[in-house]
Scaffold this active site. Structure first.
Site, PDB file in Angstrom:
ATOM      1  N   GLU A   1       0.936  -0.908   0.259  1.00  0.00           N
ATOM      2  CA  GLU A   1      -0.326  -0.260   0.354  1.00  0.00           C
ATOM      3  C   GLU A   1       1.075   1.210  -0.011  1.00  0.00           C
ATOM      4  O   GLU A   1       2.033   1.102   0.526  1.00  0.00           O
ATOM      5  CB  GLU A   1      -0.705   0.217   1.079  1.00  0.00           C
ATOM      6  CG  GLU A   1      -1.863  -0.762   1.343  1.00  0.00           C
ATOM      7  CD  GLU A   1      -2.313  -1.278   2.279  1.00  0.00           C
ATOM      8  OE1 GLU A   1      -4.072  -1.774   1.796  1.00  0.00           O
ATOM      9  OE2 GLU A   1      -2.753  -0.609   3.571  1.00  0.00           O
TER      10      GLU A   1
ATOM     11  N   CYS B   1       3.489   8.667   0.199  1.00  0.00           N
ATOM     12  CA  CYS B   1       4.269   7.772   1.152  1.00  0.00           C
ATOM     13  C   CYS B   1       4.753   6.535   0.690  1.00  0.00           C
ATOM     14  O   CYS B   1       3.080   5.465   0.079  1.00  0.00           O
ATOM     15  CB  CYS B   1       2.893   8.163   2.076  1.00  0.00           C
ATOM     16  SG  CYS B   1       3.458   6.887   4.015  1.00  0.00           S
TER      17      CYS B   1
ATOM     18  N   CYS C   1       6.820  -5.937   7.410  1.00  0.00           N
ATOM     19  CA  CYS C   1       7.837  -5.055   8.479  1.00  0.00           C
ATOM     20  C   CYS C   1       8.142  -6.400  10.007  1.00  0.00           C
ATOM     21  O   CYS C   1       7.632  -6.922  10.479  1.00  0.00           O
ATOM     22  CB  CYS C   1       7.179  -4.119   8.669  1.00  0.00           C
ATOM     23  SG  CYS C   1       8.888  -3.408   9.614  1.00  0.00           S
TER      24      CYS C   1
ATOM     25  N   CYS D   1       7.111  -2.972  16.010  1.00  0.00           N
ATOM     26  CA  CYS D   1       6.422  -1.295  16.409  1.00  0.00           C
ATOM     27  C   CYS D   1       5.286  -1.798  16.434  1.00  0.00           C
ATOM     28  O   CYS D   1       3.953  -2.484  15.809  1.00  0.00           O
ATOM     29  CB  CYS D   1       6.517  -0.137  15.752  1.00  0.00           C
ATOM     30  SG  CYS D   1       8.511   0.011  15.288  1.00  0.00           S
TER      31      CYS D   1
ATOM     32  N   CYS E   1       1.748  -0.234  15.369  1.00  0.00           N
ATOM     33  CA  CYS E   1       1.992  -0.160  14.236  1.00  0.00           C
ATOM     34  C   CYS E   1       1.196  -1.079  13.587  1.00  0.00           C
ATOM     35  O   CYS E   1       1.354  -2.783  13.675  1.00  0.00           O
ATOM     36  CB  CYS E   1       3.255  -0.041  13.754  1.00  0.00           C
ATOM     37  SG  CYS E   1       2.721  -0.301  11.538  1.00  0.00           S
TER      38      CYS E   1
ATOM     39  N   CYS F   1      -0.931   7.497   9.217  1.00  0.00           N
ATOM     40  CA  CYS F   1       0.542   6.546  10.085  1.00  0.00           C
ATOM     41  C   CYS F   1       0.752   5.268  11.110  1.00  0.00           C
ATOM     42  O   CYS F   1       0.163   5.742  11.721  1.00  0.00           O
ATOM     43  CB  CYS F   1       0.972   7.776  10.623  1.00  0.00           C
ATOM     44  SG  CYS F   1       2.715   7.256  11.723  1.00  0.00           S
TER      45      CYS F   1
END
Ligand code: SF4
Length: 368
Positions: free
Chosen positions: A107, A120, A127, A131, A134, A352
């Site tokens: 995305e 972005c 990933c 975190c 996220c 974010c």
């Protein structure tokens, strides 16, 4: 699943062919010399690929037909396909779902504010940094994007920007899915093309790489002719809190991270951006603000305060806006530039930390 014979042959062809848009400019020139073509032919192709976004050889009309056929036989180009866009009703930001050739998805988001259209950009499928605030972290790392996939992604995002807003992207931030410095070689290869005036021709002032803090790789970005802006996702002022929300901190504690950042060969007038996602009762106390001032002492910096986007299954809560203002005031009173970052794209899961919120659903819907 076992492949049929024909499929095996097809697959192996894909991986043994030269992927022309995965080559750096120098590698492209070497390749043209190796097939007995002149260097300027490589320059022509480079221009077609990156300043004209060509995705096939037929469109490269200043090459001879025989050269186009030669390239089409011995090499191939990378395909990244737009499958879906979702536009925010609140701020006009657009989230794109893009399909890769191996049926993985990424995305990207176009963030729109009064002066800029910012792409972005993702650097990995998933990933592995984990975190806790996220959504991308929830799927783990599936694989790195190749440099060509990064570039093709930007071209697709740019096409949507042109269609929807009548203008091209002004800025790029590597803040989408993935940790860009965990895919350093492909990132650097892509950045060389992004920042090259004969390539995509973005100014280094308009490109930002955001990292959770892999500091030995940050310094490698300064080997580029013009380093992009660097943003560090900091989010805590002590190791205990940062260990809890960003596991990467266990390997590289705050003191060492900041020490490494102090040593970066920052050009004059360049500042490091520190991203600070404010999480209620976790990292938002006024003591945190005061510690942040001490931590960033003598680092040319600016601070982006980000209001956490709370979703249905969030572990964290959004802080009251009044408290954001109090936190900001402590920083600005101490002479820091501290901006409250408007959370764009929150209603489309494009803000974010929200990317890939619907990964499995999307994958099921669009896989062939
Ligand atoms: S915030 Fe960035 S580095 Fe952390 S898990 Fe998410 S994508 Fe990875």
């Amino acid at each position: 699943m076992k492949l049929k014979k024909g499929e095996e042959i097809e697959q192996s062809n894909i991986f043994t062919e030269i992927v022309l848009d995965n080559l750096s400019r120098e590698e492209l020139i070497d390749y043209f010399i190796s097939i007995n073509e002149k260097k300027f032919r490589a320059d022509q192709v480079y221009k077609w690929l990156y300043s004209k976004s060509a995705d096939n050889f037929e469109s490269m009309t200043d090459l001879s037909k025989s050269l186009r056929e030669k390239l089409a036989t011995g090499t191939r180009l990378t395909k990244v396909t737009l499958v879906e866009t979702t536009k925010s009703k609140i701020d006009g930001s657009i989230k794109l779902l893009l399909k890769l050739e191996d049926n993985n998805f990424i995305e990207s988001v176009i963030l729109k504010d009064s002066t800029r259209l910012t792409g972005c950009i993702s650097s990995q499928v998933g990933c592995r940094m984990g975190c806790k605030f996220c959504n991308t972290a929830k799927i783990g790392l599936i694989r790195n994007l190749s440099s060509a996939e990064i570039i093709r992604q930007i071209q697709r995002v740019n096409e949507v920007a042109l269609k929807e807003y009548g203008k091209e992207l002004s800025n790029l931030v590597f803040m989408g899915m993935g940790e860009p410095l965990d895919n350093l070689n492909n990132l650097i290869k892509a950045l060389e093309i992004i920042l090259d005036e004969n390539g995509m021709n973005f100014s280094h002032r308009k490109v930002t790489v955001s990292t959770c803090g892999i500091s030995n790789n940050i310094s490698k970005l300064f080997k580029l002719k013009n380093a992009p802006n660097i943003a560090i996702s900091l989010n805590a002022t002590n190791d205990e809190t940062r260990n809890n929300i960003m596991p990467v901190n266990k390997k590289l504690p705050l003191n060492r991270l900041l020490e490494d950042i102090r040593k970066l060969p920052l050009p004059k007038r360049k500042r490091i951006t520190f991203e600070y996602v404010l999480l209620k009762n976790i990292n938002d106390s006024l003591e945190d603000a005061k510690r942040l001032i001490k931590m960033l002492h003598k680092i040319p910096s600016k601070i982006n305060l980000i209001i956490y986007n709370q979703t249905e299954d969030s572990k964290f809560e959004q802080i009251d806006y009044d408290n954001v203002l109090k936190f900001q005031k402590i920083l600005t009173d101490a002479g820091f530039s501290a901006l409250i970052r408007k959370s764009l794209g929150a209603d489309i899961d494009g803000a974010c930390g929200q990317l890939y919120a619907n990964y499995l659903k999307k994958r099921g819907k669009y896989v062939d």
